[in-house]
Design a protein around this motif. Structure first.
Motif, PDB file in Angstrom:
ATOM      1  N   VAL A  15      43.324  52.967  32.002  1.00 32.85           N
ATOM      2  CA  VAL A  15      42.846  54.303  31.631  1.00 32.85           C
ATOM      3  C   VAL A  15      44.037  55.119  31.129  1.00 32.85           C
ATOM      4  O   VAL A  15      44.551  56.016  31.806  1.00 32.85           O
ATOM      5  CB  VAL A  15      42.140  54.988  32.810  1.00 32.85           C
ATOM      6  CG1 VAL A  15      41.540  56.320  32.381  1.00 32.85           C
ATOM      7  CG2 VAL A  15      41.050  54.083  33.378  1.00 32.85           C
ATOM      8  N   ALA A  35      37.258  55.271  35.027  1.00 32.09           N
ATOM      9  CA  ALA A  35      37.846  54.402  36.053  1.00 32.09           C
ATOM     10  C   ALA A  35      36.827  54.227  37.181  1.00 32.09           C
ATOM     11  O   ALA A  35      36.949  54.814  38.258  1.00 32.09           O
ATOM     12  CB  ALA A  35      39.141  54.990  36.573  1.00 32.09           C
ATOM     13  N   PRO A  94      39.114  51.229  41.219  1.00 35.93           N
ATOM     14  CA  PRO A  94      40.578  51.337  41.173  1.00 35.93           C
ATOM     15  C   PRO A  94      41.250  50.183  40.434  1.00 35.93           C
ATOM     16  O   PRO A  94      42.362  50.332  39.927  1.00 35.93           O
ATOM     17  CB  PRO A  94      40.972  51.342  42.658  1.00 35.93           C
ATOM     18  CG  PRO A  94      39.760  51.852  43.375  1.00 35.93           C
ATOM     19  CD  PRO A  94      38.589  51.344  42.597  1.00 35.93           C
ATOM     20  N   ARG A 143      42.377  51.107  36.805  1.00 34.55           N
ATOM     21  CA  ARG A 143      43.090  52.361  36.531  1.00 34.55           C
ATOM     22  C   ARG A 143      44.288  52.173  35.616  1.00 34.55           C
ATOM     23  O   ARG A 143      44.670  53.093  34.886  1.00 34.55           O
ATOM     24  CB  ARG A 143      43.522  52.999  37.860  1.00 34.55           C
ATOM     25  CG  ARG A 143      42.373  53.664  38.598  1.00 34.55           C
ATOM     26  CD  ARG A 143      42.823  54.272  39.906  1.00 34.55           C
ATOM     27  NE  ARG A 143      41.709  54.904  40.604  1.00 34.55           N
ATOM     28  CZ  ARG A 143      41.748  55.316  41.855  1.00 34.55           C
ATOM     29  NH1 ARG A 143      42.879  55.191  42.556  1.00 34.55           N
ATOM     30  NH2 ARG A 143      40.696  55.867  42.416  1.00 34.55           N
ATOM     31  N   HIS A 144      44.896  50.997  35.628  1.00 30.99           N
ATOM     32  CA  HIS A 144      46.046  50.754  34.752  1.00 30.99           C
ATOM     33  C   HIS A 144      45.651  50.728  33.273  1.00 30.99           C
ATOM     34  O   HIS A 144      46.514  50.795  32.403  1.00 30.99           O
ATOM     35  CB  HIS A 144      46.712  49.427  35.132  1.00 30.99           C
ATOM     36  CG  HIS A 144      45.833  48.228  34.912  1.00 30.99           C
ATOM     37  ND1 HIS A 144      44.758  47.931  35.732  1.00 30.99           N
ATOM     38  CD2 HIS A 144      45.862  47.257  33.963  1.00 30.99           C
ATOM     39  CE1 HIS A 144      44.175  46.824  35.316  1.00 30.99           C
ATOM     40  NE2 HIS A 144      44.834  46.391  34.234  1.00 30.99           N
TER      41      HIS A 144
END
Length: 378
Positions: A65, A56, A59, A62-63
């Motif tokens: 990962v 990641a 940010p 991140r959805h």
């Protein structure tokens, strides 16, 4: 990974589409003169399993990962023997090509297929072991790229075709005279160089485990005391032109043409290096569209053309060169980016005069455009 480190990996992709150049080096590496003993380069065939995590690095991804990608690699490589002078200058590296399959185990990301020529430099070599570092770059196909209507969550890659970059530390231990156990730790990177947006890229720290079949380990070597190149200390001149295209933003799906012309002077300073300096001009049509959106009616728009001067280095592998430049804009009425730029790329000298290159032009670590270049050495 820090943003600075991520930018470094992101830059590296530009070595990307000159796959044929890398393969040509592998073939030309076996050329020899009448005075040399013909030596056939030993073949090594590898089959490896790969396990990864998705880094990641921003940010915004991140959805995505949520899984641990796994893959498989089949590769073919040749041990250089000294049949070309540069083999000895680089302590006899291996050159090869890898075929890679990845399953992201995530329906948003899908699967990846990649082909990656590479060079493998040994640091410690013995009768039963080989510790080496591998650097490869190639072309990848991603099955589930970004789509505004059907796959809008995939902001890692917005195009099916991407460049791939590989860094890997490898250790091969001999189980038998022909069979080796290989373990490795590396990083796989996928990106389209901002040709299409969004393009946050994928970074996959990877563990590798597999087997190598060695035709024979003790590679015969000739031409150990290779003479210096004939053009050492000589000055040369390059003229070239490039074309590229880029997408301005996610909301503007149009591709805009980017053009440049370059004149440079260079000098071969040692067996492995050329130093170059030059001047160039740029015309980026996306800047006209940007001005149209941001300038009030009736106000005179600045010139979007730019001119710059640069210095750089070429790391030589026979006819192939890894190019790195840093430049400063000396004519820049419309300050759309930083006052300086960088370029990384691969250049191949097809003849004594003609060359081609694929470069990535960068502003402050962010990809600006991929340049497809042709030129002449005078």
């Amino acid at each position: 990974m820090t943003p600075q480190t991520y930018c470094l990996f992101r830059r590296g992709w530009l070595a990307l589409l000159v796959l044929s150049c890398s393969l040509s080096i592998a073939v030309r590496a076996q050329e020899h003169t009448a005075e040399e003993v013909p030596v056939r380069a030993p073949l090594i065939v590898g089959a490896y399993a790969q396990g990864s995590i998705i880094m990641a690095h921003t940010p915004a991804i991140r959805h995505l990962v949520t899984s641990h990608p796994t893959g498989f690699e089949l590769n073919f490589q040749r041990q250089t023997t000294g049949a070309a002078p540069w083999h000895g200058w680089y302590k006899y590296p291996k050159v090869g090509v890898a075929f890679i399959y990845y399953d992201f185990h995530n329906p948003i990301l899908g699967h990846a297929l990649a082909v990656s020529p590479y060079i493998n430099k040994s640091f410690s070599h013995g009768p039963r072991h080989d510790l080496s570092f591998r650097l490869g770059t190639g072309l990848a196909y991603l099955t589930n790229p970004y789509n505004r209507e059907t796959n809008h969550k995939n902001n890692m890659a917005s195009s099916a075709f991407n460049a791939t970059l590989q860094f890997r530390l490898e250790y091969d231990y001999a189980l038998t005279p022909h069979l080796g156990l290989l373990a490795g730790l590396g990083l796989n990177h996928f990106s389209n160089g901002a040709t299409t947006k969004p393009n946050l890229g994928a970074n996959l720290p990877t563990l590798v485990l597999g087997l190598n079949y060695h035709e024979f380990r003790a590679a015969p070597r000739v031409n150990v005391s290779a003479p210096a190149p004939a053009d050492l200390g000589q000055t040369f001149y390059n003229v070239s032109t490039s074309l590229g295209y880029k997408q301005r933003s996610e909301s503007d799906r149009q591709k805009y043409l980017v053009h440049s012309i370059t004149a440079a002077v260079g000098r071969r300073v040692n067996r492995k290096s050329n130093l170059v300096a030059g001047a160039e001009g740029f015309y980026d049509k996306s800047l006209k569209a940007q001005l149209k959106d941001t300038t009030r009616a009736g106000i005179k728009q600045p010139d979007v053309k730019k001119a710059g001067v640069f210095v750089g280095h070429e790391l030589l592998f026979g006819r192939l060169a890894f190019v790195s430049h840093v430049g400063i804009y000396v004519y820049n009425p419309y300050k759309s980016a930083t006052f300086y730029y960088e370029r990384l790329g691969l250049k191949y000298q097809f003849t004594n005069v003609a060359f081609g290159a694929v470069d990535l032009k960068i502003h402050r670590g962010a990809a600006d455009v991929v340049e497809f270049r042709i030129g002449a050495r005078l």
